[in-house]
Scaffold this motif. Structure first.
Motif, PDB file in Angstrom:
ATOM      1  N   HIS A  41      84.890 -69.252  45.968  1.00 21.61           N
ATOM      2  CA  HIS A  41      85.761 -68.163  45.517  1.00 21.61           C
ATOM      3  C   HIS A  41      86.556 -68.713  44.329  1.00 21.61           C
ATOM      4  O   HIS A  41      87.589 -69.352  44.504  1.00 21.61           O
ATOM      5  CB  HIS A  41      86.680 -67.761  46.689  1.00 21.61           C
ATOM      6  CG  HIS A  41      87.816 -66.872  46.303  1.00 21.61           C
ATOM      7  ND1 HIS A  41      87.639 -65.718  45.591  1.00 21.61           N
ATOM      8  CD2 HIS A  41      89.150 -66.968  46.532  1.00 21.61           C
ATOM      9  CE1 HIS A  41      88.818 -65.149  45.390  1.00 21.61           C
ATOM     10  NE2 HIS A  41      89.743 -65.897  45.948  1.00 21.61           N
ATOM     11  N   THR A  69      94.456 -55.413  36.984  1.00 20.30           N
ATOM     12  CA  THR A  69      93.135 -55.513  37.603  1.00 20.30           C
ATOM     13  C   THR A  69      92.893 -56.967  37.977  1.00 20.30           C
ATOM     14  O   THR A  69      93.130 -57.872  37.181  1.00 20.30           O
ATOM     15  CB  THR A  69      92.048 -55.042  36.626  1.00 20.30           C
ATOM     16  OG1 THR A  69      92.363 -53.709  36.252  1.00 20.30           O
ATOM     17  CG2 THR A  69      90.674 -55.093  37.270  1.00 20.30           C
ATOM     18  N   MET A  70      92.481 -57.155  39.225  1.00 11.11           N
ATOM     19  CA  MET A  70      92.256 -58.529  39.686  1.00 11.11           C
ATOM     20  C   MET A  70      90.886 -58.577  40.340  1.00 11.11           C
ATOM     21  O   MET A  70      90.550 -57.714  41.151  1.00 11.11           O
ATOM     22  CB  MET A  70      93.356 -58.892  40.683  1.00 11.11           C
ATOM     23  CG  MET A  70      93.183 -60.225  41.357  1.00 11.11           C
ATOM     24  SD  MET A  70      94.688 -60.745  42.228  1.00 11.11           S
ATOM     25  CE  MET A  70      95.123 -59.319  43.196  1.00 11.11           C
ATOM     26  N   ARG A  71      90.098 -59.574  39.977  1.00 12.04           N
ATOM     27  CA  ARG A  71      88.766 -59.727  40.587  1.00 12.04           C
ATOM     28  C   ARG A  71      88.808 -60.792  41.650  1.00 12.04           C
ATOM     29  O   ARG A  71      89.433 -61.836  41.477  1.00 12.04           O
ATOM     30  CB  ARG A  71      87.766 -60.153  39.516  1.00 12.04           C
ATOM     31  CG  ARG A  71      87.298 -59.022  38.654  1.00 12.04           C
ATOM     32  CD  ARG A  71      86.137 -59.494  37.819  1.00 12.04           C
ATOM     33  NE  ARG A  71      85.057 -60.000  38.701  1.00 12.04           N
ATOM     34  CZ  ARG A  71      83.787 -60.025  38.332  1.00 12.04           C
ATOM     35  NH1 ARG A  71      83.443 -59.604  37.151  1.00 12.04           N
ATOM     36  NH2 ARG A  71      82.877 -60.495  39.162  1.00 12.04           N
ATOM     37  N   LEU A  72      88.128 -60.525  42.750  1.00  9.75           N
ATOM     38  CA  LEU A  72      87.956 -61.538  43.785  1.00  9.75           C
ATOM     39  C   LEU A  72      86.457 -61.703  43.996  1.00  9.75           C
ATOM     40  O   LEU A  72      85.801 -60.795  44.498  1.00  9.75           O
ATOM     41  CB  LEU A  72      88.634 -61.111  45.088  1.00  9.75           C
ATOM     42  CG  LEU A  72      90.140 -60.859  45.032  1.00  9.75           C
ATOM     43  CD1 LEU A  72      90.639 -60.336  46.378  1.00  9.75           C
ATOM     44  CD2 LEU A  72      90.903 -62.130  44.666  1.00  9.75           C
ATOM     45  N   ASP A  73      85.894 -62.807  43.550  1.00 10.81           N
ATOM     46  CA  ASP A  73      84.454 -63.050  43.697  1.00 10.81           C
ATOM     47  C   ASP A  73      84.194 -64.027  44.834  1.00 10.81           C
ATOM     48  O   ASP A  73      84.963 -64.968  45.037  1.00 10.81           O
ATOM     49  CB  ASP A  73      83.884 -63.650  42.398  1.00 10.81           C
ATOM     50  CG  ASP A  73      83.971 -62.673  41.244  1.00 10.81           C
ATOM     51  OD1 ASP A  73      83.631 -61.494  41.464  1.00 10.81           O
ATOM     52  OD2 ASP A  73      84.402 -63.072  40.142  1.00 10.81           O
ATOM     53  N   GLN A  99      88.518 -67.711  42.009  1.00  9.71           N
ATOM     54  CA  GLN A  99      89.891 -67.350  41.605  1.00  9.71           C
ATOM     55  C   GLN A  99      90.963 -68.047  42.436  1.00  9.71           C
ATOM     56  O   GLN A  99      92.142 -68.014  42.071  1.00  9.71           O
ATOM     57  CB  GLN A  99      90.084 -65.830  41.705  1.00  9.71           C
ATOM     58  CG  GLN A  99      89.302 -65.023  40.678  1.00  9.71           C
ATOM     59  CD  GLN A  99      87.900 -64.633  41.145  1.00  9.71           C
ATOM     60  OE1 GLN A  99      87.463 -64.992  42.242  1.00  9.71           O
ATOM     61  NE2 GLN A  99      87.178 -63.913  40.307  1.00  9.71           N
TER      62      GLN A  99
END
Ligand code: MG
Length: 388
Positions: free
Chosen positions: A243, A294-298, A245
């Motif tokens: 992950h 906007t926040m991405r969680l991969d 981030q």
């Protein structure tokens, strides 16, 4: 919330976790007090910290460095203790309620052990304690009713998420890994990694040992073993997900399929503060997450070929006994050899595996045996580095 002042001893106050701990204490509105500090090499900084905080005790853990230090600027009322005995004596003081175990590597075991023997609450940042001697450490804590609260961000997240259900309802835990700076490197690129490359971490600012461990993912391997003992899980109940981030610090999956995660900015002050105030929560000193952007969680599965340390960690978590102590010491030796230019980056994990396979395994070792193996494995990995 309790308004009493809790006295905190910070073992390893000049390192990254130690300095963050002092910031948390400074932001605690007087509910936490640093009563004792210990350091190994950065004694000038230790003196500065003493001048600012006026602790009752400071410890210079290395007698040789202590003898060469100028202590004339130490404030009146601060007593100087010296050597590993000094660290142990600080951890046992009746005035101390919480011991922050933030000394890097297996050198942190003695102070942590002393604190547990004395029945203190231990905010455990030193994962090596659990990796080297997990079963002995948890048995001791049970006997003395000492409380261990994890500071490692992943384990703090699991510790928090576990509170959403009963122990028998836990299916597995999923530790998140940033993947380090080489997440997308090809095998060829990995083989030519330099010391400077490995010391650059994309999301966390940490000391050199743990930064290299993040790059090899040995840090995650050690965290698998730490979690196995800390939460009394089987190795097959522990998974790892990449992950990048570093916002989700880890997850717990319950038997009904619900997954509970803990999120926060990648700032060690958050898990440190939780460990120091547990079971309460107080106003945070860490930067909050910003959901107005906007926040991405991969999430992606780790590549086992690129990061062979993970399989090694699971193996050692399954095997137990002397394996954790040997892996940990071999890795500390290998990282030092890499930082000294004596070992290639891609040789760190294979050298650890080789030392592990060549050691005399014992399923139920004593602490003395583990400390002997610690010395042996360091020498053995250096021998491996010279032969290769
Ligand atoms: Mg961690």
């Amino acid at each position: 919330m309790s308004q009493e002042v809790a006295n905190v001893a910070v073992l390893g106050s000049t390192g990254s976790i130690g300095r963050n701990t002092l910031e948390v204490i400074a932001g605690s509105h007087g509910t936490l007090r640093s009563i004792g500090l210990s350091a190994h090499a950065r004694l000038d900084l230790l003196v500065e910290q003493a001048q600012e905080l006026h602790p009752q005790w400071i410890v210079a853990a290395c007698p040789r460095l202590a003898a060469a230090q100028d202590w004339s600027r130490l404030p009146v009322g601060t007593e100087l203790l010296v050597g590993p005995e000094g660290v142990e004596s600080l951890a046992r003081r009746p005035e101390v309620q919480i011991v922050v175990a933030a000394i890097v590597g297996s050198a942190g075991l003695r102070g942590t052990w002393a604190a547990l023997e004395a029945g203190k609450t231990v905010a455990l940042a030193n994962k090596e304690t659990m990796v080297v001697a997990g079963p002995l450490v948890t048995q001791l804590a049970q006997k003395t009713q000492a409380r261990i609260v994890p500071v490692d961000s992943e384990h703090s997240a699991v510790f928090q998420a576990l509170q959403a259900g009963r122990r028998e309802e836990v299916k597995r835990i999923i530790l998140t890994a940033s993947g380090g700076p080489f997440r997308n490197h090809t095998p060829e690129q990995l083989a030519s990694v330099t010391i400077a490359d490995a010391l650059r971490h994309p999301t966390w600012t940490m000391g050199p040992k743990i930064t290299i461990d993040s790059a090899t993912m040995m840090n995650k391997a050690l965290e698998i073993i730490e979690a196995r003992w800390l939460f009394d899980l089987r190795a097959d109940q522990i998974d790892v997900v990449v992950h990048p981030q570093s916002i989700v610090h880890s997850l717990v999956e319950f038997i009904d399929g619900s997954v509970i995660a803990q999120l926060g900015s990648p700032d060690m002050k958050l898990p440190i503060q939780y460990a120091l105030t547990y079971p309460h929560r107080t106003e945070g000193v860490a930067r909050p997450l910003d959901f107005t952007r906007t926040m991405r969680l991969d999430f992606e599965p780790p590549d086992p070929e690129r990061f062979p340390a993970l399989a090694l960690g699971l193996e050692v978590a399954r095997t137990g006994g002397t394996a954790g102590a040997v892996l940990n010491a071999a890795n500390e030796g290998a990282v030092a050899a890499f930082l000294g230019g004596k070992l290639h980056f891609t040789d760190i994990v294979p050298s650890c595996r080789s030392v592990l396979e060549n050691h005399h395994f014992d399923p139920a070792p004593s602490l003395a045996q583990l400390l002997e193996l610690d010395v042996w494995a360091r020498q053995e990995v250096l021998r491996w580095a010279c032969l290769s």
